[in-house]
Design a protein around this motif. Structure first.
Motif, PDB file in Angstrom:
ATOM      1  N   LYS A  13       0.820  -0.960  -0.040  1.00  0.00           N
ATOM      2  CA  LYS A  13      -0.022   0.020  -0.118  1.00  0.00           C
ATOM      3  C   LYS A  13       0.808   1.504  -0.010  1.00  0.00           C
ATOM      4  CE  LYS A  13      -4.298  -1.470   2.043  1.00  0.00           C
ATOM      5  NZ  LYS A  13      -5.272  -1.104   2.941  1.00  0.00           N
ATOM      6  N   ILE A  14       1.831   1.160   0.694  1.00  0.00           N
ATOM      7  CA  ILE A  14       2.713   2.277   0.823  1.00  0.00           C
ATOM      8  C   ILE A  14       3.551   2.604  -0.463  1.00  0.00           C
ATOM      9  CG2 ILE A  14       4.928   3.276   1.892  1.00  0.00           C
ATOM     10  CD1 ILE A  14       3.947   1.912   4.594  1.00  0.00           C
ATOM     11  N   LEU A  15       4.000   1.474  -1.006  1.00  0.00           N
ATOM     12  CA  LEU A  15       4.620   1.467  -2.307  1.00  0.00           C
ATOM     13  C   LEU A  15       3.810   1.937  -3.293  1.00  0.00           C
ATOM     14  CD1 LEU A  15       7.261  -1.297  -1.890  1.00  0.00           C
ATOM     15  CD2 LEU A  15       7.652   1.135  -1.750  1.00  0.00           C
ATOM     16  N   LEU A  16       2.523   1.621  -3.337  1.00  0.00           N
ATOM     17  CA  LEU A  16       1.693   2.022  -4.490  1.00  0.00           C
ATOM     18  C   LEU A  16       1.239   3.368  -4.383  1.00  0.00           C
ATOM     19  CD1 LEU A  16      -0.063  -1.398  -5.412  1.00  0.00           C
ATOM     20  CD2 LEU A  16       1.870  -0.421  -6.400  1.00  0.00           C
ATOM     21  N   ASN A  17       1.524   4.091  -3.362  1.00  0.00           N
ATOM     22  CA  ASN A  17       0.830   5.536  -3.010  1.00  0.00           C
ATOM     23  C   ASN A  17       1.434   6.173  -4.022  1.00  0.00           C
ATOM     24  OD1 ASN A  17       0.488   8.013  -2.258  1.00  0.00           O
ATOM     25  ND2 ASN A  17       0.492   7.363  -0.046  1.00  0.00           N
ATOM     26  N   ARG A  18       0.658   7.218  -4.649  1.00  0.00           N
ATOM     27  CA  ARG A  18       1.145   7.994  -5.948  1.00  0.00           C
ATOM     28  C   ARG A  18       2.362   8.969  -5.452  1.00  0.00           C
ATOM     29  NH1 ARG A  18      -3.852  11.789  -6.881  1.00  0.00           N
ATOM     30  NH2 ARG A  18      -4.754  10.006  -6.227  1.00  0.00           N
ATOM     31  N   ILE A  22       6.017   8.891  -7.156  1.00  0.00           N
ATOM     32  CA  ILE A  22       6.590  10.010  -7.805  1.00  0.00           C
ATOM     33  C   ILE A  22       8.018  10.467  -6.983  1.00  0.00           C
ATOM     34  CG2 ILE A  22       6.355  12.641  -7.900  1.00  0.00           C
ATOM     35  CD1 ILE A  22       3.330  12.107  -8.287  1.00  0.00           C
ATOM     36  N   LEU A  23       8.022  10.012  -6.043  1.00  0.00           N
ATOM     37  CA  LEU A  23       9.147  10.309  -5.119  1.00  0.00           C
ATOM     38  C   LEU A  23      10.378   9.602  -5.674  1.00  0.00           C
ATOM     39  CD1 LEU A  23      11.073  11.658  -2.841  1.00  0.00           C
ATOM     40  CD2 LEU A  23      10.277  10.157  -1.323  1.00  0.00           C
ATOM     41  N   ILE A  24       9.988   8.199  -5.948  1.00  0.00           N
ATOM     42  CA  ILE A  24      11.115   7.191  -6.410  1.00  0.00           C
ATOM     43  C   ILE A  24      11.563   7.645  -7.726  1.00  0.00           C
ATOM     44  CG2 ILE A  24      11.281   4.649  -6.956  1.00  0.00           C
ATOM     45  CD1 ILE A  24       9.463   4.162  -4.540  1.00  0.00           C
ATOM     46  N   TRP A  29      15.596   9.652 -11.352  1.00  0.00           N
ATOM     47  CA  TRP A  29      15.834  10.472 -12.331  1.00  0.00           C
ATOM     48  C   TRP A  29      17.033  11.338 -12.031  1.00  0.00           C
ATOM     49  CZ3 TRP A  29      14.644  11.344 -17.291  1.00  0.00           C
ATOM     50  CH2 TRP A  29      14.962  12.479 -17.912  1.00  0.00           C
ATOM     51  N   MET A  30      17.013  11.884 -10.910  1.00  0.00           N
ATOM     52  CA  MET A  30      18.108  12.854 -10.450  1.00  0.00           C
ATOM     53  C   MET A  30      19.571  11.923 -10.109  1.00  0.00           C
ATOM     54  SD  MET A  30      17.094  15.827 -10.281  1.00  0.00           S
ATOM     55  CE  MET A  30      18.310  16.437  -9.574  1.00  0.00           C
ATOM     56  N   VAL A  31      19.502  10.687  -9.924  1.00  0.00           N
ATOM     57  CA  VAL A  31      20.578   9.813  -9.784  1.00  0.00           C
ATOM     58  C   VAL A  31      21.226   9.658 -11.186  1.00  0.00           C
ATOM     59  CG1 VAL A  31      21.716   7.725  -8.926  1.00  0.00           C
ATOM     60  CG2 VAL A  31      19.929   8.963  -7.434  1.00  0.00           C
ATOM     61  N   PHE A  32      20.358   8.996 -11.956  1.00  0.00           N
ATOM     62  CA  PHE A  32      20.879   8.605 -13.288  1.00  0.00           C
ATOM     63  C   PHE A  32      20.598   9.333 -14.743  1.00  0.00           C
ATOM     64  CE2 PHE A  32      19.984   4.925 -10.626  1.00  0.00           C
ATOM     65  CZ  PHE A  32      21.203   4.426 -10.431  1.00  0.00           C
TER      66      PHE A  32
END
Length: 106
Positions: A13-18, A22-24, A29-32
């Motif tokens: 539930k936590i991982l599928l939170n929008r 977006i944070l992941i 995006w910022m790392v790679f």
């Protein structure tokens, strides 16, 4: 286990939170992928360190050259340097250059 049972677990539930998704996505995006990514920063820092080492090397070379220039103000030291480095000689003087064979004979 069906998808609904799998979906009801708290971690899912936590991982599928929008917002988490977006944070992941943002972090990945910022790392790679971004032009200011962590990978680019690491490469730039390595290059900066390399250039700083080169800078220190050239500063030490400049100091050595300044010492040599100061030393060559003396006429005798200048003559010695000219003889050793440029094989110069005075008139009516013979110079013998001795070269050693560096190859091992079998």
């Amino acid at each position: 286990m069906t998808f609904n049972q799998f979906k009801n677990k708290p971690i899912i539930k936590i991982l599928l939170n929008r917002y988490v998704l977006i944070l992941i996505t943002f972090i990945v995006w910022m790392v790679f992928f971004d032009e200011n990514s962590w990978i680019n920063h690491k490469e730039f820092n390595n290059e900066i360190n390399k250039l700083n080492k080169e800078k220190e090397y050239y500063k030490s070379q400049i100091d050595e050259d300044k010492e040599l220039i100061n030393k060559l103000d003396d006429k005798e030291e200048l003559e010695k340097f000219a003889r050793e480095e440029y094989k110069m000689k005075k008139e009516n003087e013979d110079i013998y250059i001795i070269e050693y064979d560096t190859l091992n004979k079998k």
